[in-house]
Design a protein around this motif. Sequence first.
Motif, PDB file in Angstrom:
ATOM      1  N   GLY A 134       0.809  -1.212   0.000  1.00 44.35           N
ATOM      2  CA  GLY A 134       0.000   0.000   0.000  1.00 44.35           C
ATOM      3  C   GLY A 134       0.843   1.263   0.000  1.00 44.35           C
ATOM      4  O   GLY A 134       0.320   2.373   0.113  1.00 44.35           O
ATOM      5  N   SER A 135       2.152   1.099  -0.115  1.00 40.28           N
ATOM      6  CA  SER A 135       3.073   2.227  -0.178  1.00 40.28           C
ATOM      7  C   SER A 135       4.344   1.757  -0.867  1.00 40.28           C
ATOM      8  O   SER A 135       4.542   0.554  -1.056  1.00 40.28           O
ATOM      9  N   CYS A 136       5.208   2.713  -1.236  1.00 40.93           N
ATOM     10  CA  CYS A 136       6.455   2.349  -1.900  1.00 40.93           C
ATOM     11  C   CYS A 136       7.371   1.611  -0.937  1.00 40.93           C
ATOM     12  O   CYS A 136       7.404   1.916   0.269  1.00 40.93           O
ATOM     13  N   VAL A 137       8.120   0.660  -1.445  1.00 42.21           N
ATOM     14  CA  VAL A 137       9.035  -0.128  -0.618  1.00 42.21           C
ATOM     15  C   VAL A 137      10.175   0.729  -0.073  1.00 42.21           C
ATOM     16  O   VAL A 137      10.748   0.412   0.977  1.00 42.21           O
ATOM     17  N   PHE A 138      10.494   1.829  -0.751  1.00 37.17           N
ATOM     18  CA  PHE A 138      11.541   2.730  -0.271  1.00 37.17           C
ATOM     19  C   PHE A 138      10.913   3.784   0.650  1.00 37.17           C
ATOM     20  O   PHE A 138      10.038   4.535   0.233  1.00 37.17           O
ATOM     21  N   LYS A 139      11.349   3.825   1.876  1.00 40.58           N
ATOM     22  CA  LYS A 139      10.755   4.713   2.878  1.00 40.58           C
ATOM     23  C   LYS A 139      11.461   6.068   2.840  1.00 40.58           C
ATOM     24  O   LYS A 139      12.483   6.270   3.476  1.00 40.58           O
ATOM     25  N   ASP A 140      10.910   6.980   2.085  1.00 43.02           N
ATOM     26  CA  ASP A 140      11.528   8.299   1.955  1.00 43.02           C
ATOM     27  C   ASP A 140      10.466   9.365   1.760  1.00 43.02           C
ATOM     28  O   ASP A 140       9.303   9.171   2.131  1.00 43.02           O
TER      29      ASP A 140
END
Length: 205
Positions: free
Chosen positions: A57-63
Amino acid sequence: MKVLIINGSPHSKGNTATALNEMVKIFDSEEIESRIIHVGNKLVRGCIACGKCHELGSCVFKDIVNETAPLFEEADGLVVGTPVYYASANATTIAFLDRLFFSTHFDKTMKVGAGVVIARRAGTTATFDELNKYFSISQMPIATSQYWNNGFGLSEGEVIQDGEGLQTMRILARNMIFLMKSIALGKEKFGLPKKEEWIVTNFIR
């Protein structure tokens, strides 16, 4: 009403920021809440097509992309400002937009989009078209102005000398406000357009 503003320039006080702040003045005068997010000075990697956003539900890269996603969902309008590098938006802006639009699965229908482009001399219209593609594929109406949404300047602050460019930004902001308010009234009276199940046609099977 809320407008999210993305500054894709690495310079938080450069010509792109100056043009975007010309819009903020109008939003403030019309009591429209706006917020500028500076992404051009962040480390933003491109999409790697891993597909994990469909699971998470979100991008795998946490930025900054994931940090911005809920603000985008809340917003009635999105403004994306970028400098021109080689007749296109800079790489950070494109990496950010690719991942922001692809990894967020909320309905973007009828959020109003606007691209703002700043260049030394040329490449603005190609970049303007590039930004508009993110809006048009997402069923987002595109706000327009008296001219294409561009301004000109190289050194910090030079865009202030572009009187027509700054006027274009002010008119763009007013037109964007009108669109957002009109769409809000339309939603209240008629609702959003009827959806159909997406027919996905691949050219190679």
